[in-house]
Design an enzyme around this catalytic site. Structure first.
Site, PDB file in Angstrom:
ATOM      1  N   PRO A   1      10.771  10.330 145.032  1.00  0.00           N
ATOM      2  CA  PRO A   1      10.376   9.588 146.230  1.00  0.00           C
ATOM      3  C   PRO A   1       8.917   9.899 146.548  1.00  0.00           C
ATOM      4  O   PRO A   1       8.522  11.061 146.645  1.00  0.00           O
ATOM      5  CB  PRO A   1      11.299  10.161 147.310  1.00  0.00           C
ATOM      6  CG  PRO A   1      11.582  11.569 146.852  1.00  0.00           C
ATOM      7  CD  PRO A   1      11.582  11.526 145.348  1.00  0.00           C
TER       8      PRO A   1
ATOM      9  N   GLU B   1       6.187   8.761 149.387  1.00  0.00           N
ATOM     10  CA  GLU B   1       6.008   7.994 150.611  1.00  0.00           C
ATOM     11  C   GLU B   1       4.828   7.031 150.490  1.00  0.00           C
ATOM     12  O   GLU B   1       3.748   7.399 150.034  1.00  0.00           O
ATOM     13  CB  GLU B   1       5.776   8.930 151.801  1.00  0.00           C
ATOM     14  CG  GLU B   1       5.731   8.187 153.120  1.00  0.00           C
ATOM     15  CD  GLU B   1       5.220   9.043 154.269  1.00  0.00           C
ATOM     16  OE1 GLU B   1       5.267   8.552 155.408  1.00  0.00           O
ATOM     17  OE2 GLU B   1       4.771  10.164 154.009  1.00  0.00           O
TER      18      GLU B   1
ATOM     19  N   GLN C   1      17.196   9.347 151.360  1.00  0.00           N
ATOM     20  CA  GLN C   1      16.611  10.626 151.759  1.00  0.00           C
ATOM     21  C   GLN C   1      16.300  10.661 153.255  1.00  0.00           C
ATOM     22  O   GLN C   1      15.747   9.712 153.811  1.00  0.00           O
ATOM     23  CB  GLN C   1      15.333  10.918 150.980  1.00  0.00           C
ATOM     24  CG  GLN C   1      14.801  12.331 151.237  1.00  0.00           C
ATOM     25  CD  GLN C   1      13.540  12.641 150.466  1.00  0.00           C
ATOM     26  OE1 GLN C   1      12.456  12.240 150.870  1.00  0.00           O
ATOM     27  NE2 GLN C   1      13.673  13.379 149.364  1.00  0.00           N
TER      28      GLN C   1
ATOM     29  N   CYS D   1       7.998  17.634 151.606  1.00  0.00           N
ATOM     30  CA  CYS D   1       6.806  16.850 151.942  1.00  0.00           C
ATOM     31  C   CYS D   1       5.684  17.762 152.451  1.00  0.00           C
ATOM     32  O   CYS D   1       5.871  18.505 153.414  1.00  0.00           O
ATOM     33  CB  CYS D   1       7.131  15.788 152.987  1.00  0.00           C
ATOM     34  SG  CYS D   1       5.691  14.781 153.441  1.00  0.00           S
TER      35      CYS D   1
ATOM     36  N   LYS E   1      15.484  18.388 148.282  1.00  0.00           N
ATOM     37  CA  LYS E   1      14.247  18.530 147.523  1.00  0.00           C
ATOM     38  C   LYS E   1      13.330  19.481 148.278  1.00  0.00           C
ATOM     39  O   LYS E   1      13.164  19.351 149.492  1.00  0.00           O
ATOM     40  CB  LYS E   1      13.561  17.180 147.327  1.00  0.00           C
ATOM     41  CG  LYS E   1      12.333  17.228 146.413  1.00  0.00           C
ATOM     42  CD  LYS E   1      11.801  15.818 146.150  1.00  0.00           C
ATOM     43  CE  LYS E   1      10.730  15.828 145.053  1.00  0.00           C
ATOM     44  NZ  LYS E   1       9.469  16.439 145.499  1.00  0.00           N
TER      45      LYS E   1
ATOM     46  N   HIS F   1       9.885  20.998 143.418  1.00  0.00           N
ATOM     47  CA  HIS F   1       8.519  20.692 142.997  1.00  0.00           C
ATOM     48  C   HIS F   1       7.826  22.028 142.777  1.00  0.00           C
ATOM     49  O   HIS F   1       7.782  22.867 143.686  1.00  0.00           O
ATOM     50  CB  HIS F   1       7.792  19.881 144.075  1.00  0.00           C
ATOM     51  CG  HIS F   1       6.409  19.485 143.668  1.00  0.00           C
ATOM     52  ND1 HIS F   1       6.096  18.215 143.250  1.00  0.00           N
ATOM     53  CD2 HIS F   1       5.257  20.202 143.595  1.00  0.00           C
ATOM     54  CE1 HIS F   1       4.810  18.164 142.944  1.00  0.00           C
ATOM     55  NE2 HIS F   1       4.279  19.361 143.147  1.00  0.00           N
TER      56      HIS F   1
ATOM     57  N   ASN G   1      10.563  19.450 138.874  1.00  0.00           N
ATOM     58  CA  ASN G   1       9.655  18.375 139.270  1.00  0.00           C
ATOM     59  C   ASN G   1       8.225  18.910 139.305  1.00  0.00           C
ATOM     60  O   ASN G   1       7.997  20.044 139.707  1.00  0.00           O
ATOM     61  CB  ASN G   1      10.072  17.845 140.649  1.00  0.00           C
ATOM     62  CG  ASN G   1       9.079  16.865 141.252  1.00  0.00           C
ATOM     63  OD1 ASN G   1       8.674  17.024 142.396  1.00  0.00           O
ATOM     64  ND2 ASN G   1       8.682  15.859 140.517  1.00  0.00           N
TER      65      ASN G   1
END
Length: 325
Positions: free
Chosen positions: A7, A9, A68, A98, A139, A168, A199
């Site tokens: 994903p 944004e 999500q 994020c 995530k 990540h 990731n």
């Protein structure tokens, strides 16, 4: 050995999910985050971010799409998880990764990695609210201030019932600067029983295999690499079979961009469509010399038709991938 489209944004919206899954090789997608605050969002917001809910939470070619959520209020996150499931989500994912300043400032995304206990509360609330047969996943990054929180936060998510954890391989402070610290993901893999997905910084088939070896993960999530090379997942799948797939040509990419633009025009004003095309073209510069050559001209264009015409102009370049950036 799944490949999941990350994903992103403002970029990986429903039209680009449709476009990329048609190319092949992608096993699952995740929506842009739905921001949860103190009020209950209406169904139209879920459908805005995940129009695939009208199609059994699948893209047109049948690729599953997870919904999500992002927020810090455990009760409201649970309610929205239940609503997502009620509307047809086959998987509910929680964003703890994020790095955006505005998101973190309002206690969303990666800043929550400073508080593993709160991550546990949020995930546990969603897990309790969502039917048992629907996976709740998460995530995250390796931490906020540094890369020291991966294990603690991974254990908190596992204890709360997250069946999968995408990591990540950087901290918030690291941003998106190379390298990715895949070896730190391996530490989390050893510390939890939940399925871990790697990731970060996967741009080529070679990167994919190195990431799997270093991280110890069978599954990977790819974001920017798939935007830069739309056929990267298909190339990886071919390599898994011991085969080699001919890279996509620039002419084939232009067809994809045109399809994407047409889909966007049913959803957005033209000025925003042009902006999204520019975003994609900017990433394509990493995979195609043609995109790099067109960029100085394309970046100045503000209307859709001239932008698409720009993509079709003849270039004295070989129509093949360049080396990875």
């Amino acid at each position: 050995m799944r490949i999941i489209l990350a994903p992103m944004e403002g970029l990986v919206d429903a039209p680009i999910r449709e476009t990329l899954t048609k190319v092949g090789g992608i096993d699952r997608c995740v929506t842009e985050f739905i921001r949860v605050t103190h009020g209950m969002l209406p169904p139209r917001i879920f459908y805005k971010y995940a129009p695939e809910l009208y199609n059994g939470a699948l893209t047109e070619v049948g690729t599953p799409v997870a919904v999500q959520l992002l927020g810090s209020n455990a009760d409201m996150m649970g309610r929205h998880g239940a609503k997502a499931a009620e509307l047809g989500a086959g998987q509910v994912d929680i964003n703890f990764g994020c790095p955006a300043k505005t998101v973190n400032k309002h206690k969303g995304g990666c800043v929550l990695m400073r508080e593993p206990e709160l991550m546990y509360e949020i995930t546990a609330a969603v897990r309790k609210a969502v039917p048992a047969d629907i996976p709740v996943t998460a995530k995250m990054r390796l931490g906020y201030d540094d890369r020291s929180m991966g294990v603690a936060c991974g254990q908190a998510l596992e204890a709360a019932g997250a069946s999968e954890i995408v990591i990540h391989a950087r901290s918030k402070v690291d941003g998106y600067k190379p390298p990715a610290y895949w070896e730190e993901i391996a530490k989390v893999c050893k510390a939890v029983k939940s399925h871990v997905i790697a990731n970060g910084e996967i741009w080529t088939v070679e990167d994919y295999w190195r990431c799997r070896k270093v991280s110890g993960c069978d599954d990977v999530m790819i974001g920017r690499g798939l935007i830069a090379r739309p056929d990267l997942a298909a190339q990886i799948k071919a390599s898994q079979r011991g085969e080699t797939r001919e890279p996509m040509s620039w002419a084939e990419v232009v067809v994809l961009v045109r399809e994407y633009a047409a889909a966007l025009q049913t959803r957005l004003e033209d000025k925003y469509v042009t902006g999204r095309i520019k975003q994609w073209l900017n990433y394509l510069r990493q995979g195609f010399a043609e995109a790099e050559a067109l960029w100085p001209q394309a970046r100045k264009i503000r209307e859709v038709a001239p932008m698409l015409a720009c993509l079709d102009q003849p270039l004295d370049l070989p129509q093949r991938h360049t080396s990875a950036a």
